[in-house]
Design a protein around this motif. Structure first.
Motif, PDB file in Angstrom:
ATOM      1  N   GLN A 169     -56.339 -10.380 -52.417  1.00 50.54           N
ATOM      2  CA  GLN A 169     -55.489 -10.016 -53.554  1.00 50.54           C
ATOM      3  C   GLN A 169     -55.288 -11.126 -54.576  1.00 50.54           C
ATOM      4  OE1 GLN A 169     -54.507  -6.982 -54.130  1.00 50.54           O
ATOM      5  NE2 GLN A 169     -55.296  -6.191 -52.192  1.00 50.54           N
ATOM      6  N   LEU A 170     -55.460 -12.376 -54.186  1.00 49.81           N
ATOM      7  CA  LEU A 170     -55.226 -13.474 -55.116  1.00 49.81           C
ATOM      8  C   LEU A 170     -56.410 -13.662 -56.065  1.00 49.81           C
ATOM      9  CD1 LEU A 170     -53.608 -16.183 -52.797  1.00 49.81           C
ATOM     10  CD2 LEU A 170     -52.460 -14.852 -54.585  1.00 49.81           C
ATOM     11  N   GLY A 171     -56.082 -14.040 -57.303  1.00 47.24           N
ATOM     12  CA  GLY A 171     -57.114 -14.380 -58.260  1.00 47.24           C
ATOM     13  C   GLY A 171     -57.527 -15.829 -58.101  1.00 47.24           C
ATOM     14  N   ASN A 172     -58.346 -16.312 -59.022  1.00 45.00           N
ATOM     15  CA  ASN A 172     -58.768 -17.707 -58.987  1.00 45.00           C
ATOM     16  C   ASN A 172     -57.554 -18.625 -59.091  1.00 45.00           C
ATOM     17  OD1 ASN A 172     -61.490 -17.019 -58.833  1.00 45.00           O
ATOM     18  ND2 ASN A 172     -61.709 -16.936 -61.065  1.00 45.00           N
ATOM     19  N   HIS A 173     -57.511 -19.649 -58.253  1.00 42.81           N
ATOM     20  CA  HIS A 173     -56.422 -20.628 -58.220  1.00 42.81           C
ATOM     21  C   HIS A 173     -55.094 -19.992 -57.822  1.00 42.81           C
ATOM     22  CE1 HIS A 173     -59.328 -23.222 -60.111  1.00 42.81           C
ATOM     23  NE2 HIS A 173     -59.408 -22.413 -61.154  1.00 42.81           N
ATOM     24  N   GLY A 174     -55.135 -18.851 -57.133  1.00 43.88           N
ATOM     25  CA  GLY A 174     -53.902 -18.212 -56.680  1.00 43.88           C
ATOM     26  C   GLY A 174     -53.251 -18.999 -55.553  1.00 43.88           C
ATOM     27  N   LEU A 175     -51.953 -18.766 -55.361  1.00 40.59           N
ATOM     28  CA  LEU A 175     -51.150 -19.492 -54.375  1.00 40.59           C
ATOM     29  C   LEU A 175     -50.530 -18.515 -53.387  1.00 40.59           C
ATOM     30  CD1 LEU A 175     -49.804 -22.203 -53.468  1.00 40.59           C
ATOM     31  CD2 LEU A 175     -47.933 -21.632 -55.038  1.00 40.59           C
ATOM     32  N   PHE A 176     -50.758 -18.747 -52.085  1.00 39.97           N
ATOM     33  CA  PHE A 176     -50.172 -17.940 -51.011  1.00 39.97           C
ATOM     34  C   PHE A 176     -49.070 -18.758 -50.348  1.00 39.97           C
ATOM     35  CE2 PHE A 176     -50.951 -16.325 -46.414  1.00 39.97           C
ATOM     36  CZ  PHE A 176     -49.883 -15.459 -46.503  1.00 39.97           C
ATOM     37  N   MET A 177     -47.847 -18.261 -50.368  1.00 37.01           N
ATOM     38  CA  MET A 177     -46.695 -18.953 -49.783  1.00 37.01           C
ATOM     39  C   MET A 177     -46.204 -18.148 -48.583  1.00 37.01           C
ATOM     40  SD  MET A 177     -44.831 -19.820 -53.431  1.00 37.01           S
ATOM     41  CE  MET A 177     -43.485 -20.742 -52.684  1.00 37.01           C
ATOM     42  N   LEU A 178     -46.320 -18.734 -47.390  1.00 35.49           N
ATOM     43  CA  LEU A 178     -45.984 -18.063 -46.139  1.00 35.49           C
ATOM     44  C   LEU A 178     -44.998 -18.920 -45.356  1.00 35.49           C
ATOM     45  CD1 LEU A 178     -46.564 -15.830 -43.975  1.00 35.49           C
ATOM     46  CD2 LEU A 178     -48.451 -17.274 -43.188  1.00 35.49           C
ATOM     47  N   ALA A 179     -43.870 -18.346 -44.982  1.00 37.49           N
ATOM     48  CA  ALA A 179     -42.870 -19.079 -44.201  1.00 37.49           C
ATOM     49  C   ALA A 179     -42.187 -18.109 -43.245  1.00 37.49           C
ATOM     50  CB  ALA A 179     -41.837 -19.736 -45.110  1.00 37.49           C
ATOM     51  N   ASP A 180     -41.649 -18.666 -42.158  1.00 34.89           N
ATOM     52  CA  ASP A 180     -40.962 -17.820 -41.178  1.00 34.89           C
ATOM     53  C   ASP A 180     -39.894 -18.639 -40.464  1.00 34.89           C
ATOM     54  OD1 ASP A 180     -40.367 -15.525 -39.727  1.00 34.89           O
ATOM     55  OD2 ASP A 180     -42.470 -15.084 -39.312  1.00 34.89           O
ATOM     56  N   VAL A 181     -39.127 -17.969 -39.628  1.00 34.91           N
ATOM     57  CA  VAL A 181     -38.121 -18.645 -38.806  1.00 34.91           C
ATOM     58  C   VAL A 181     -38.832 -19.469 -37.740  1.00 34.91           C
ATOM     59  CG1 VAL A 181     -36.430 -16.822 -39.222  1.00 34.91           C
ATOM     60  CG2 VAL A 181     -37.944 -16.680 -37.240  1.00 34.91           C
ATOM     61  N   ASN A 182     -38.059 -20.251 -36.976  1.00 32.39           N
ATOM     62  CA  ASN A 182     -38.718 -21.137 -36.004  1.00 32.39           C
ATOM     63  C   ASN A 182     -38.016 -21.153 -34.653  1.00 32.39           C
ATOM     64  OD1 ASN A 182     -40.794 -22.860 -35.268  1.00 32.39           O
ATOM     65  ND2 ASN A 182     -39.566 -24.682 -35.615  1.00 32.39           N
ATOM     66  N   ASP A 183     -37.595 -19.998 -34.180  1.00 30.47           N
ATOM     67  CA  ASP A 183     -37.132 -19.950 -32.801  1.00 30.47           C
ATOM     68  C   ASP A 183     -38.283 -19.476 -31.914  1.00 30.47           C
ATOM     69  OD1 ASP A 183     -36.989 -17.573 -34.152  1.00 30.47           O
ATOM     70  OD2 ASP A 183     -35.349 -16.764 -32.986  1.00 30.47           O
ATOM     71  N   ARG A 184     -37.998 -19.200 -30.653  1.00 26.45           N
ATOM     72  CA  ARG A 184     -39.079 -18.906 -29.716  1.00 26.45           C
ATOM     73  C   ARG A 184     -39.543 -17.456 -29.798  1.00 26.45           C
ATOM     74  NH1 ARG A 184     -41.189 -21.974 -26.048  1.00 26.45           N
ATOM     75  NH2 ARG A 184     -40.315 -24.026 -25.561  1.00 26.45           N
ATOM     76  N   CYS A 185     -40.836 -17.305 -29.570  1.00 25.68           N
ATOM     77  CA  CYS A 185     -41.458 -15.995 -29.460  1.00 25.68           C
ATOM     78  C   CYS A 185     -42.435 -16.076 -28.295  1.00 25.68           C
ATOM     79  CB  CYS A 185     -42.175 -15.619 -30.747  1.00 25.68           C
ATOM     80  SG  CYS A 185     -43.095 -14.066 -30.649  1.00 25.68           S
ATOM     81  N   ALA A 186     -42.216 -15.252 -27.285  1.00 30.25           N
ATOM     82  CA  ALA A 186     -43.026 -15.353 -26.062  1.00 30.25           C
ATOM     83  C   ALA A 186     -42.932 -16.787 -25.532  1.00 30.25           C
ATOM     84  CB  ALA A 186     -44.469 -14.934 -26.337  1.00 30.25           C
ATOM     85  N   ARG A 187     -44.037 -17.492 -25.336  1.00 26.87           N
ATOM     86  CA  ARG A 187     -44.007 -18.857 -24.796  1.00 26.87           C
ATOM     87  C   ARG A 187     -44.045 -19.918 -25.883  1.00 26.87           C
ATOM     88  NH1 ARG A 187     -48.134 -16.437 -22.038  1.00 26.87           N
ATOM     89  NH2 ARG A 187     -49.688 -17.894 -22.874  1.00 26.87           N
TER      90      ARG A 187
END
Length: 208
Positions: free
Chosen positions: A124-142
């Motif tokens: 979906q991003l064009g040339n020089h596009g920026l993907f910003m991904l963040a999430d919480v940081n507690d435990r999930c499974a192991r």
């Protein structure tokens, strides 16, 4: 053009719009937003915030979108007409994947969702596009969510079938091509957020 997946009431989106407005080379460019969330009330509140703080935007497209699983999300973005064309400049996804991984059996059923979102960004991003991904940081499974995010994104980047490269964390940007601990580490920053309501509760959350 900005695409926000799982936007909620728009906190991350508002922050990005404020950064764009504060950047003189971009301040007068028209801005188009496509915002996806399964909560219609959250989208309605987001619309009020956008109209109040960013009036006169070129285009605001708030779309109710419920994703039932990783496979369903991937299929939606592959479907013709799901989005008004590709070529986005920024794609956001904040505190979204954990909602799929947290429930009992959720991680096993939806494993690979961070990687799927990276695949969506590559499409979906064009040339020089920026993907910003963040999430919480507690435990999930192991593991911690940050470990899962790092592992899945590294797996995607190593395929080489895309133009994406890491920008942050800085060590990943500088040494990605020579890194020997891919998937086994993550970068963490801790900060305090003060929450308050008029005449109500005041407290502090520690976020990572």
């Amino acid at each position: 053009r900005i695409l926000d997946i799982g936007s909620g009431t728009g906190g991350a989106l508002l922050g990005v719009l404020q950064a764009i407005r504060a950047c003189k080379p971009l301040a007068h460019h028209p801005v188009e937003v496509v915002s996806l969330d399964g909560n219609a009330r959250a989208l309605a509140y987001q619309a009020r915030l956008l109209q109040r703080f960013f009036p006169g935007m070129e285009s605001i497209d708030l779309r109710p979108a419920v994703f039932h699983s990783r496979e369903h999300l991937a299929a939606c973005f592959q479907a013709p007409g799901f989005l008004p064309g590709a070529g986005f400049d920024i794609m956001l996804c904040f505190k979204f994947v954990n909602e799929f991984y947290r429930p009992d059996g959720g991680y096993e059923a939806n494993r690979g969702l961070y990687r799927t979102l990276a695949e969506v960004a590559a499409q979906q991003l064009g040339n020089h596009g920026l993907f910003m991904l963040a999430d919480v940081n507690d435990r999930c499974a192991r593991w911690y969510f940050s470990e899962l995010l790092n592992r899945e994104i590294h797996q995607f980047l190593e395929t080489g079938r895309h133009r994406l490269r890491p920008v942050l964390p800085q060590p990943c940007m500088h040494w990605f091509g020579n890194c020997r601990s891919r998937g086994d580490c993550f970068s963490q920053v801790q900060f305090s957020v003060i929450q308050s309501t008029r005449g109500g509760y005041k407290g502090t959350n520690r976020s990572k």
